[in-house]
Design an enzyme around this catalytic site. Structure first.
Site, short mmCIF file in Angstrom:
data_model
loop_
_atom_site.label_atom_id
_atom_site.label_comp_id
_atom_site.label_asym_id
_atom_site.label_seq_id
_atom_site.Cartn_x
_atom_site.Cartn_y
_atom_site.Cartn_z
NE ARG A 131 -3.57 -2.26 2.23
CZ ARG A 131 -4.35 -2.13 3.63
NH1 ARG A 131 -4.47 -1.85 4.25
NH2 ARG A 131 -5.47 -3.35 3.03
CG LEU A 134 -9.44 -8.44 8.59
CD1 LEU A 134 -10.45 -9.29 8.16
CD2 LEU A 134 -10.44 -7.62 9.29
#
Lengths: 247, 646
Positions: free
Chosen positions: B338, B448
């Site tokens: 990212r 997560l």
């Protein structure tokens, strides 16, 4: 665009509420509905009026917190959205927009447009889970599940718990909400084992908390932001019936 | 000088967690119910930990500011969760997941923690399947995987574009079961206002009931903060409106150090800003980069024509498009991490090639639709496309999406040791709230994984290890114990102070101003002059806040403006700390890009000699600068290299 806002104001759970009228100007059509309310609240703040309280959090349609009844429809004039996904391009310059909280005996009003939905938590606490502890479970691929069942379980599981189905139903029935969990778990081998017990416990809790019965009008399905089908209610009925017959 | 003891167990990296578990202290079942744990936050880390500790038999008090634990912002995670199951047989292993995560974090995370994360990741998938999480499956009935940034294998498990929702509802179900069993007690719409420390140990919290305004005290033998990240310091971010850094800041003021606060993740694929009234930014999942191709016009004239509405993106042929990620990073292409993708988008837009408002690039599915058909794309990303269409009023099946980077996740957070314990004994921090696993950049689908790893498989062991020594600490009476009474009075005074400024500026207007300062100076590219300017500006904005903020209504009723004011007061402190940390870190690594430290090609340039450490900041008082402590990072199982995705 310039708009007239007719919003429900209520000091707290015990006081009597009523509509108040406000004007709001220069709203762009790319704004979201809640951003329009932010602008109105900022304006009220400047005028020395207490801002309108409403529930909201993620503002991307998944947390299920926002819960406005806009122009007579749960989550406003669009389909398969939550209020935070409603955009002002759905309205015209000069429109009057009526905003109310969810109206249901099961969801008492806390203040203005905010309601108490802990009843939903209580229904799920009664059995909306698979009774396993952390650890000591089989490998994720040990039990194959047909894609069609898994996909249908996912359709049901996408419920965000917003309460639009209850707010829309003329009977204030929570059947679509309850069925989404019962159906999801009934479709999966992991959940099947205690399926009967779950259906009975959750339905009993729903009745106890004052939600009405289902008369199959299908209104809940139309307003559900995730488009959950009433076919899941049929599966809930089947699970419940089998469980009751067995007793 | 350092006070930091990371308590990494002995042995090879692959043996450390097993060694820890083999020698940790336990509490017998009959004694567990005599011990209280306070859990603040009900996302993946908090929800999973509360349920797991409740199952073990501890008495858990659980707090969240939302109206239900199911609304925690973990619910908004879209793309997936990583695990090294190697089901696709494409060469994955625990070591490779560990390696990719350390490399993805630009060698600024703690090796032992990351290895444990990779190790327990497989158990998470098993656990979630057993809970009835409807992960995507193949026709043969087995679990499906897809790829995420920074990896060359497919190790991401997913449930359409709603993976976070499904995992959170799994943890919420487990928590509900414990609430029904009465091991967990739930406090909804209750905000933590301060931490109570007795004799140097965390012993409880002070809360505000958001409906009645009542201030209460709660005792716990241990306190866990699972309160998420502080991205909302930027005002505009992909976080929920209520996401805040207050619990971390309150703990910081009580002695819990903040680590690497300047490490913030800017997510490359978000829907661009549309105007001044905008309240939040919406993420478009990284998973879209599996099939979407990112581009801007090759010729600047075309970019201008598109911005002026004279041309449409579909008018440009393949030759007239610059697929800049595929051009610059052929090995990873559109699936670079990212930080790399965000900076590349900024570079193109700054050079004048941006589309839309000039601050946007295209994410195009044309090639994938031609290859796989529209139905397949709908099945994979249908809900994301629908979300985009509702917000932008444009059909992404026909015209490319417009995207731009936005603040998304904070890798920095409360400093914790191997046991996830902060510098205050008895205070733990888990999930995004702590700093430990992602270094300077988090890979997609790893948040997560970390939240659930901490919640299901780490805290139940480490909290128990701590509580084994607390058996003889009796429950304290919060109405009599001095520290509880004093902290409660201090919270009441703080609330009164906020209510009584009675100035002229709304909380939001100050928060937006803070956001601008942060985005301009502590955002995607940072430099010394800008950071110094930010520190000054935030400091004067903080003074302005305390002289001129206006909080209407009363303190003893539901008052959203008061809630926001309390959070923004803490953001004003945190923002300055982030700028200080960014100023001190004279290198570029991961999401932290200092313009003074880049290669000729504009890539981040680390300084491993000077900065292979965790920067942990100790609070020294309101008017004194914080003190820096360093935890040196040692790499034993991995060779530290220049991060290369070319």
């Amino acid at each position: 665009m310039d708009l007239k806002i007719k919003a429900w104001r209520q000091k707290n759970a015990n006081s009597k509420g009523g509509f108040e009228n406000y004007d709001v100007q220069n709203i762009t059509e790319d704004s979201s509905f809640l951003e329009m309310l932010d602008v109105l609240n900022e304006q009220l703040l400047g005028e020395g009026t207490e801002p309108i309280a409403f529930d909201h959090d993620c503002r991307e349609g998944i947390c299920g917190m926002c819960s406005l009844f806009v122009n007579g429809r749960a989550h406003g004039p669009d389909t398969e959205i939550t209020t935070c996904q409603l955009h002002m391009r759905k309205f015209k310059d000069g429109d009057t927009i009526t905003i109310e909280p969810w109206r249901s005996g099961g969801f008492p009003i806390i203040k203005d447009l905010m309601v108490d939905r802990t009843a939903y938590d209580k229904i799920l606490q009664a059995g909306g889970y698979v009774s396993i502890n952390t650890g000591g479970v089989p490998d994720g691929n040990a039990i194959p599940i047909a894609k069609i069942d898994s996909d249908e379980a996912m359709d049901a599981a996408s419920c965000v718990g917003c309460g639009a189905c209850v707010a829309t139903c003329k009977n204030s029935s929570a059947m679509l909400f309850v069925s989404s969990k019962v159906s999801q778990l009934a479709l999966l081998p992991q959940g099947k084992i205690e399926g009967k017990r779950r259906a009975q416990a959750m339905v009993a809790k729903m009745d106890e908390l004052g939600f009405g019965n289902c008369t199959n009008t299908g209104a809940c399905e139309i307003e559900c932001p995730k488009g959950i089908s009433i076919a899941h209610i049929a599966r809930l009925n089947r699970e419940f019936l089998f469980a009751t017959c067995k007793d | 000088m350092t006070k930091l003891n990371s308590k990494i167990p002995e042995g090879l990296v692959a043996e450390k967690w097993n060694n820890y578990k083999a020698h940790q202290n336990l509490v017998n079942p009959a004694n567990k119910r005599k011990l209280d744990v306070i859990m603040v936050g009900t996302g993946l880390a908090g929800g999973a930990a509360a349920a797991s500790l409740g199952e073990l038999g501890f008495n858990v008090k659980v707090f969240c500011y939302q109206d239900s634990p199911r609304r925690a912002h973990s619910i908004a995670a879209q793309g997936g969760i990583n695990a090294a199951k190697n089901y696709p047989n494409d060469g994955d292993s625990i070591y490779r997941l560990f390696y990719d995560t350390v490399k993805g974090g630009d060698y600024r995370s703690r090796e032992a923690n990351v290895y444990r994360l990779a190790e327990v990741a497989n158990d998470i998938i098993d656990q979630c399947v057993a809970q009835g999480v409807p992960f995507a499956r193949e026709y043969g009935g087995l679990l499906d995987n897809r790829s995420f940034g920074g990896a060359q294998v497919s190790r991401t498990f997913y449930a359409r574009g709603q993976t976070g929702q499904q995992l959170l509802l799994g943890a919420y179900g487990a928590l509900n079961r414990q609430i029904e069993a009465k091991t967990c007690t739930m406090y909804n719409r209750t905000e933590m206002m301060d931490l109570v420390v007795v004799d140097g140990k965390a012993r409880g919290i002070i809360t505000r009931n958001m409906i009645t305004g009542e201030i209460d005290a709660h005792f716990g033998h241990a306190v866990v903060l699972a309160t998420g990240g502080y991205g909302n310091v930027f005002f505009l971010s992909t976080n929920a409106m209520g996401s805040n850094g207050s619990a971390a800041v309150k703990a910081y003021r009580k002695g819990a150090m903040m680590a690497n606060p300047c490490f913030v993740q800017i997510h490359p694929t978000c829907i661009p800003v549309h105007g001044d009234f905008q309240s939040k930014l919406t993420l478009m999942s990284e998973s879209l980069r599996n099939d979407g191709r990112i581009w801007v016009p090759k010729n600047i004239e075309d970019a201008v024509a598109i911005r002026e509405g004279k041309k449409k993106p579909t008018d440009l042929s393949a030759d007239e498009r610059d697929y800049y990620l595929e051009r610059r990073y052929p090995a990873f292409g559109n699936l670079v991490p990212r930080d790399v993708a965000s900076r590349a988008a900024k570079e193109r837009c700054d050079a004048g090639y941006g589309v839309g408002t000039g601050q946007a690039v295209y994410l195009d599915f044309k090639t994938a639709i031609e290859r796989l058909g529209e139905d397949k794309i709908r099945e994979r990303y249908g809900n994301l496309f629908q979300m985009y269409e509702k917000i932008v009023d444009d059909n992404p099946y026909q015209t490319p999406m417009m995207i731009y980077p936005a603040i998304h996740y904070t890798m920095g957070g409360t400093w914790v040791d191997y046991e996830l314990q902060t510098t205050i004994p008895g205070l733990f921090s888990a999930g995004e709230a702590n700093f430990s696993d992602h270094g300077a950049n988090r890979l997609g689908a790893s948040a997560l994984m970390q939240g659930l790893a901490d919640g299901y498989f780490v805290l139940p062991f480490t909290v128990q290890n701590y509580l084994a020594d607390e058996l003889h600490t009796p429950r304290m009476n919060v109405d009599e114990q001095k520290e509880f009474i004093e902290t409660k009075e201090a919270v009441k005074a703080h609330v009164d102070k906020l209510m009584n400024v009675n100035g002229s500026r709304s909380v939001d207007s100050i928060h937006k101003q803070l956001g601008h300062i942060m985005w301009e100076n502590v955002g995607m590219a940072r430099n010394e002059a800008g950071l110094k300017k930010a520190i000054d500006e935030i400091s004067s904005l903080r003074k302005e806040f305390w002289n001129d903020v206006k909080v209407p209504g009363t303190a003893d009723s539901l008052n959203p403006e008061l809630e926001k004011a309390n959070r923004v007061a803490d953001f004003l402190e945190l923002g300055e700390l982030m700028a200080r940390d960014a100023l001190h870190r004279e290198e570029s690594c991961g999401g932290h890009f200092r313009e003074e430290h880049q290669t000729e090609e504009g890539e981040a340039m680390r300084d491993d000699k000077g900065f292979t450490y965790v920067a942990a900041w100790e609070y020294k008082g309101a008017d004194t600068p914080p003190e820096l402590h360093k935890e040196d990072l040692k790499y034993e199982a991995i060779e530290v290299k220049v991060r290369n995705y070319k």
